[in-house]
Design a protein around this motif. Structure first.
Motif, PDB file in Angstrom:
ATOM      1  N   HIS A   1     -10.059  -5.796 -24.684  1.00 41.68           N
ATOM      2  CA  HIS A   1      -9.067  -4.828 -24.193  1.00 41.68           C
ATOM      3  C   HIS A   1      -8.506  -5.236 -22.838  1.00 41.68           C
TER       4      HIS A   1
ATOM      5  N   CYS B   1      -3.140  -2.099 -30.184  1.00 46.26           N
ATOM      6  CA  CYS B   1      -4.571  -2.340 -30.365  1.00 46.26           C
ATOM      7  C   CYS B   1      -5.209  -1.147 -31.089  1.00 46.26           C
TER       8      CYS B   1
ATOM      9  N   CYS C   1      -7.495   0.490 -30.017  1.00 48.01           N
ATOM     10  CA  CYS C   1      -7.811   1.485 -28.986  1.00 48.01           C
ATOM     11  C   CYS C   1      -6.605   2.345 -28.647  1.00 48.01           C
TER      12      CYS C   1
ATOM     13  N   CYS D   1      -3.262  -5.187 -25.276  1.00 45.32           N
ATOM     14  CA  CYS D   1      -4.635  -5.719 -25.284  1.00 45.32           C
ATOM     15  C   CYS D   1      -4.682  -7.119 -25.913  1.00 45.32           C
TER      16      CYS D   1
HETATM   17 ZN   LIG Z   1      -7.424  -2.274 -26.782  1.00 46.26          ZN
END
Ligand SMILES: [Zn+2]
Length: 321
Positions: free
Chosen positions: A165, A176, A178, A183
């Protein structure tokens, strides 16, 4: 300097709880594998995972009376030293006090750490002699671990070194897992390699990538690695692209921590120099003052897919009373 080891007959169980399977085995205090059990599929819910893990531990204990500790490496964000899994994006559970639950059920001292931290510890203890060492795992996702002055660096709460990340391309287009755009992971993972390979195969429908995969839309990271090993220039170009991104991330990591060794593991790293060479060239291009510093070696991992559970078992012994 190495972490202290004692060849004293103590044994430890290691478990690696991944998104798709659980691997486990027993090691001694030197990290020698005493037994490994065949991997079992990861159940999707929390209660079933606890049950599966408890059964594995009891089976191994019944065969090895010298077992004094249990170590778990698990995917996700894990609070250290509590061993509480806050979130595991690829597993169906949230906020599980796994260390506490396992200690209650087994009565054995237990540690629960991030899977990449555990694999990093195995590479450090068994594979390489470097007091300042980074471990990068390139599989479906991208993860990492960091040893500084012979200690695993976990940050304040255990969630440091989320290498995948690191923000490298905030104006990019790939989001990503996330939720963030920029990232490293969606640009440098096995999944990214499959995406790059699919685009290359679509541009060359009669080429090796499309042929091996049975169609441009079916190319995976494994297909790209296979075609690259067979000498396909289009496949090699995709591994180079992946390696360049990893080299950029590693340049920043080395700028920050001045490690002496970077170890590359995970399934995609099995491509060997086809991935390592572009990593090295990307790294050398972007690290600060390359001509005026001692550059770290960038080497392949030595332990393979067992590193996660072996490292978890060693961590448990290193922390057991
Ligand atoms: Zn990420």
């Amino acid at each position: 300097m190495r972490a202290p080891t004692h060849d004293d007959g103590r044994l430890s169980i290691g478990l690696d709880i991944g998104g798709t399977k659980i691997a486990a085995g027993v090691v001694d205090a030197e990290g020698r594998v005493v037994e490994r059990v065949p991997a079992v599929p990861s159940p999707t819910d929390q209660a079933a995972i606890l049950k599966t893990v408890s059964v594995l531990i009891e089976q191994l204990r019944s065969r090895h009376p010298g077992i004094v500790a249990v170590g778990v490496g698990a995917a996700g964000l894990i609070r250290w030293p509590e061993g509480r899994i806050r979130t595991a994006p690829n597993n169906g559970y949230r906020d599980v006090p796994l260390r506490h639950l396992l200690q209650e059920s087994t009565g054995l001292p237990t540690v629960v750490d991030n899977d990449a931290n555990a694999a990093c510890w195995a590479e450090y203890r068994k594979g390489h002699s470097a007091s300042y060492m980074a471990f990068i795992t390139v599989g479906t996702g991208v993860g990492g671990g960091l040893v500084l002055a012979d200690r695993l660096f976990r940050g304040r709460t255990g969630i440091a070194m989320e290498f995948g990340h690191m923000i490298v391309d905030p104006r990019g287009t790939e989001r990503c897992g996330c939720g963030t755009i920029g990232c490293l992971e969606p640009l440098a993972s096995g999944r990214a390699l499959g995406r790059y390979g699919s685009a290359a195969a679509a541009a060359e429908p009669g080429g090796m990538l499309a042929t091996l995969a049975g169609g441009p839309g079916r190319v995976t990271g494994e297909t790209v690695s296979e075609a690259a090993r067979a000498g396909d220039p289009a496949a090699r170009a995709q591994l180079e692209r992946l390696g360049q991104w990893l080299g950029i991330g590693i340049a920043t990591l080395v700028n920050l921590f001045d490690v002496e060794l970077v170890v590359i593991g995970g399934g995609v790293a099995e491509a060997g120099d086809l991935l390592l060479d572009p990593i090295r060239s990307g790294f050398t291009r972007f690290v600060t003052a390359a001509a005026h510093r001692e550059l770290p070696d960038i080497e392949p991992a030595r332990l393979g897919p067992e590193a996660g559970w072996v490292g978890a078992a060693l961590l448990a012994l290193d922390h057991a009373p």
